[in-house]
Write a protein that holds these residues in place. Structure first.
Motif, PDB file in Angstrom:
ATOM      1  N   PRO A  71     -38.605 -14.695 -14.265  1.00  0.00           N
ATOM      2  CA  PRO A  71     -39.734 -13.886 -13.795  1.00  0.00           C
ATOM      3  C   PRO A  71     -40.032 -12.704 -14.715  1.00  0.00           C
ATOM      4  O   PRO A  71     -39.152 -12.191 -15.402  1.00  0.00           O
ATOM      5  CB  PRO A  71     -39.262 -13.378 -12.427  1.00  0.00           C
ATOM      6  CG  PRO A  71     -38.107 -14.225 -12.048  1.00  0.00           C
ATOM      7  CD  PRO A  71     -37.482 -14.719 -13.307  1.00  0.00           C
ATOM      8  N   SER A  72     -41.287 -12.271 -14.701  1.00  0.00           N
ATOM      9  CA  SER A  72     -41.698 -11.118 -15.499  1.00  0.00           C
ATOM     10  C   SER A  72     -43.047 -10.635 -14.990  1.00  0.00           C
ATOM     11  O   SER A  72     -43.896 -11.442 -14.619  1.00  0.00           O
ATOM     12  CB  SER A  72     -41.842 -11.514 -16.975  1.00  0.00           C
ATOM     13  OG  SER A  72     -42.459 -10.479 -17.714  1.00  0.00           O
ATOM     14  N   THR A  73     -43.239  -9.337 -14.997  1.00  0.00           N
ATOM     15  CA  THR A  73     -44.579  -8.767 -14.780  1.00  0.00           C
ATOM     16  C   THR A  73     -45.053  -8.105 -16.071  1.00  0.00           C
ATOM     17  O   THR A  73     -46.035  -8.526 -16.681  1.00  0.00           O
ATOM     18  CB  THR A  73     -44.561  -7.738 -13.622  1.00  0.00           C
ATOM     19  OG1 THR A  73     -44.190  -8.425 -12.425  1.00  0.00           O
ATOM     20  CG2 THR A  73     -45.931  -7.098 -13.434  1.00  0.00           C
ATOM     21  N   ARG A  74     -44.316  -7.047 -16.489  1.00  0.00           N
ATOM     22  CA  ARG A  74     -44.748  -6.243 -17.631  1.00  0.00           C
ATOM     23  C   ARG A  74     -44.863  -7.046 -18.923  1.00  0.00           C
ATOM     24  O   ARG A  74     -45.881  -7.002 -19.621  1.00  0.00           O
ATOM     25  CB  ARG A  74     -43.755  -5.089 -17.870  1.00  0.00           C
ATOM     26  CG  ARG A  74     -43.923  -3.924 -16.960  1.00  0.00           C
ATOM     27  CD  ARG A  74     -42.570  -3.267 -16.700  1.00  0.00           C
ATOM     28  NE  ARG A  74     -41.870  -4.064 -15.725  1.00  0.00           N
ATOM     29  CZ  ARG A  74     -41.945  -3.860 -14.405  1.00  0.00           C
ATOM     30  NH1 ARG A  74     -42.589  -2.832 -13.957  1.00  0.00           N
ATOM     31  NH2 ARG A  74     -41.350  -4.660 -13.563  1.00  0.00           N
ATOM     32  N   THR A  75     -43.801  -7.780 -19.271  1.00  0.00           N
ATOM     33  CA  THR A  75     -43.758  -8.438 -20.575  1.00  0.00           C
ATOM     34  C   THR A  75     -44.797  -9.566 -20.649  1.00  0.00           C
ATOM     35  O   THR A  75     -45.529  -9.683 -21.637  1.00  0.00           O
ATOM     36  CB  THR A  75     -42.344  -8.990 -20.836  1.00  0.00           C
ATOM     37  OG1 THR A  75     -41.394  -7.975 -20.515  1.00  0.00           O
ATOM     38  CG2 THR A  75     -42.172  -9.402 -22.284  1.00  0.00           C
ATOM     39  N   ARG A 124     -39.277 -16.502 -22.622  1.00  0.00           N
ATOM     40  CA  ARG A 124     -38.217 -15.781 -21.890  1.00  0.00           C
ATOM     41  C   ARG A 124     -37.354 -16.826 -21.198  1.00  0.00           C
ATOM     42  O   ARG A 124     -37.882 -17.746 -20.563  1.00  0.00           O
ATOM     43  CB  ARG A 124     -38.805 -14.825 -20.865  1.00  0.00           C
ATOM     44  CG  ARG A 124     -37.754 -14.252 -19.927  1.00  0.00           C
ATOM     45  CD  ARG A 124     -38.278 -13.201 -19.005  1.00  0.00           C
ATOM     46  NE  ARG A 124     -38.561 -11.953 -19.705  1.00  0.00           N
ATOM     47  CZ  ARG A 124     -38.775 -10.791 -19.096  1.00  0.00           C
ATOM     48  NH1 ARG A 124     -38.735 -10.720 -17.778  1.00  0.00           N
ATOM     49  NH2 ARG A 124     -39.026  -9.702 -19.784  1.00  0.00           N
ATOM     50  N   HIS A 154     -34.095  -8.393 -26.203  1.00  0.00           N
ATOM     51  CA  HIS A 154     -35.457  -8.204 -25.677  1.00  0.00           C
ATOM     52  C   HIS A 154     -36.158  -7.318 -26.714  1.00  0.00           C
ATOM     53  O   HIS A 154     -36.395  -6.129 -26.491  1.00  0.00           O
ATOM     54  CB  HIS A 154     -35.372  -7.526 -24.300  1.00  0.00           C
ATOM     55  CG  HIS A 154     -36.636  -7.543 -23.508  1.00  0.00           C
ATOM     56  ND1 HIS A 154     -37.865  -7.919 -24.014  1.00  0.00           N
ATOM     57  CD2 HIS A 154     -36.867  -7.197 -22.197  1.00  0.00           C
ATOM     58  CE1 HIS A 154     -38.775  -7.817 -23.056  1.00  0.00           C
ATOM     59  NE2 HIS A 154     -38.199  -7.390 -21.958  1.00  0.00           N
ATOM     60  N   GLN A 157     -39.153  -4.974 -26.074  1.00  0.00           N
ATOM     61  CA  GLN A 157     -38.770  -3.858 -25.199  1.00  0.00           C
ATOM     62  C   GLN A 157     -38.076  -2.771 -26.025  1.00  0.00           C
ATOM     63  O   GLN A 157     -38.349  -1.577 -25.866  1.00  0.00           O
ATOM     64  CB  GLN A 157     -37.840  -4.337 -24.080  1.00  0.00           C
ATOM     65  CG  GLN A 157     -37.388  -3.248 -23.125  1.00  0.00           C
ATOM     66  CD  GLN A 157     -38.489  -2.771 -22.184  1.00  0.00           C
ATOM     67  OE1 GLN A 157     -39.226  -3.578 -21.642  1.00  0.00           O
ATOM     68  NE2 GLN A 157     -38.597  -1.468 -21.994  1.00  0.00           N
ATOM     69  N   PRO A 282     -36.912   0.579 -18.077  1.00  0.00           N
ATOM     70  CA  PRO A 282     -37.749  -0.538 -18.550  1.00  0.00           C
ATOM     71  C   PRO A 282     -38.546  -1.203 -17.435  1.00  0.00           C
ATOM     72  O   PRO A 282     -39.534  -1.892 -17.705  1.00  0.00           O
ATOM     73  CB  PRO A 282     -36.721  -1.515 -19.126  1.00  0.00           C
ATOM     74  CG  PRO A 282     -35.442  -1.204 -18.382  1.00  0.00           C
ATOM     75  CD  PRO A 282     -35.479   0.278 -18.133  1.00  0.00           C
ATOM     76  N   GLY A 283     -38.111  -0.991 -16.164  1.00  0.00           N
ATOM     77  CA  GLY A 283     -38.728  -1.717 -15.061  1.00  0.00           C
ATOM     78  C   GLY A 283     -38.252  -3.170 -15.085  1.00  0.00           C
ATOM     79  O   GLY A 283     -37.848  -3.662 -16.130  1.00  0.00           O
ATOM     80  N   PRO A 284     -38.270  -3.844 -13.943  1.00  0.00           N
ATOM     81  CA  PRO A 284     -38.593  -3.291 -12.637  1.00  0.00           C
ATOM     82  C   PRO A 284     -37.474  -2.367 -12.143  1.00  0.00           C
ATOM     83  O   PRO A 284     -36.313  -2.617 -12.441  1.00  0.00           O
ATOM     84  CB  PRO A 284     -38.727  -4.534 -11.748  1.00  0.00           C
ATOM     85  CG  PRO A 284     -37.896  -5.586 -12.429  1.00  0.00           C
ATOM     86  CD  PRO A 284     -37.964  -5.306 -13.885  1.00  0.00           C
TER      87      PRO A 284
END
Ligand code: CP
Length: 332
Positions: A71-75, A124, A154, A157, A282-284
């Motif tokens: 899972p990922s949102t930002r990247t 990823r 990463h 990041q 870095p989040g989340p």
């Protein structure tokens, strides 16, 4: 045989025949000059929220495919925005509805996208070594960008973290940077370490419970702490890290409240750092665990700036990799 076909993993260079980056799999081995060039180009693409985003046609005619097996949102979103803002066609493969669920191997998925003229594959995955393995099997014009590899790497990041520190604090040589939390399972910490080391950071401190600190031979030269109050004293930059519950057995997952009491970045603890220290994550985030909400949203937090910088960094990496690939085609 594993579904992912990574047996016999061989080391594949992320550099092309002319020595420039053809893939970006790790920041380890990048020179200070290479990192600075990437940070300078990223800064060129930075726009503040409310401004129109930077755009150019560096990737016109190219296709970028996003393959996120974790899972990922930002990247994921920032790679998509970055590629579109550089004029590329973008494909987002939804792993839950792709033919992977019917048993297709990663390599067959990659070959399928390659046959449709994907030029850049953003990956990823939870399996260590997969980006390197795939990079050893793609055609010469195809580049692999690592968007998060197990606990190992990463790289974008690491670049966005370095850019955020440089914007707020200037020269790395004068800084004391503290990485706190679950370093043992953190690819963010490893890429930050590679960037901070190459950029000549004055001091890197690592802090966390003993069982969540990395092995003694990792992060050579970093100062280790199991007492966060001591680690915070005089720090310029405090980077909180999420507890990676998905990479540990239930027996090792700490109690949230007890963890926050000992290792949470709280307003009270933040007073131990330099008065102008910045707080990163870095989040989340797990609010109330590794960081409290008042600190995450407070005046010393640069967490939203990190997210903004993520798009600029990914634009810079995409533009650099595609430019290098074009030059290498002429070279070979
Ligand atoms: N920092 C980071 O990688 O966030 P995502 O998992 O949302 O991409």
């Amino acid at each position: 045989m594993s579904n992912r076909q990574t047996e016999g993993l061989e080391q594949t260079s992320q550099r092309g025949p002319d020595g420039s980056l053809r893939h970006l799999i790790t920041l380890e081995g990048l020179s200070r000059e290479e990192l600075t060039d990437l940070l300078d180009l990223s800064q060129f693409y930075v726009r503040q929220p409310g401004e129109l985003p930077a755009r150019d046609q560096s990737l016109a005619g190219h296709t970028v495919a996003n393959l996120f097996f974790e899972p990922s949102t930002r990247t994921r979103v920032s790679f998509e925005l970055a590629a579109r803002r550089l004029g590329a066609d973008v494909v987002n493969l939804d792993m839950h509805s792709s033919s992977r669920v019917k048993g297709e191997t990663v390599l067959d998925t990659i070959y399928t996208l390659q046959a449709m003229h994907a030029d850049v594959l953003v990956m990823r995955d939870a399996e260590p070594g997969l980006p390197t393995f795939v990079a050893g099997h793609v055609q010469p014009h195809v580049s692999i960008l690592n968007a998060g590899e197990a606990h190992l790497s990463h790289p974008t990041q690491g670049l966005l973290d370095a850019l955020t520190i440089r914007q707020h604090k200037g020269e790395f040589g004068n800084l004391s940077v503290l990485l706190v939390g679950d370093l043992a399972h953190s690819r963010v910490a490893r890429s930050a370490w590679h960037a901070l080391s190459a950029l000549g950071t004055g001091e890197v401190r690592i802090a966390g419970p003993e069982h969540l600190l990395p092995a003694a031979n990792e992060f050579p030269g970093a100062v280790r702490f199991t007492d966060l109050n001591k680690a915070m004293k005089g720090a310029d930059v405090i980077m909180g890290l999420r507890i990676q519950t998905e990479r540990m057995s239930a027996a090792h997952i700490p109690d949230n409240a007890a963890y926050c009491r000992e290792f949470g970045i709280t307003a009270e603890r933040l007073k131990l750092a330099k008065p102008d220290a910045i707080v990163m994550h870095p989040g989340p985030m797990n609010r109330g665990v590794e960081i409290t909400g008042d600190v995450a949203d407070g005046p010393q937090s640069v967490i939203q700036a990190q997210v903004t910088n993520g798009v600029a960094v990914r634009m810079a990496v995409l533009a650099t990799i595609v430019r290098n690939a074009q030059a290498q085609r002429k070279y070979s």
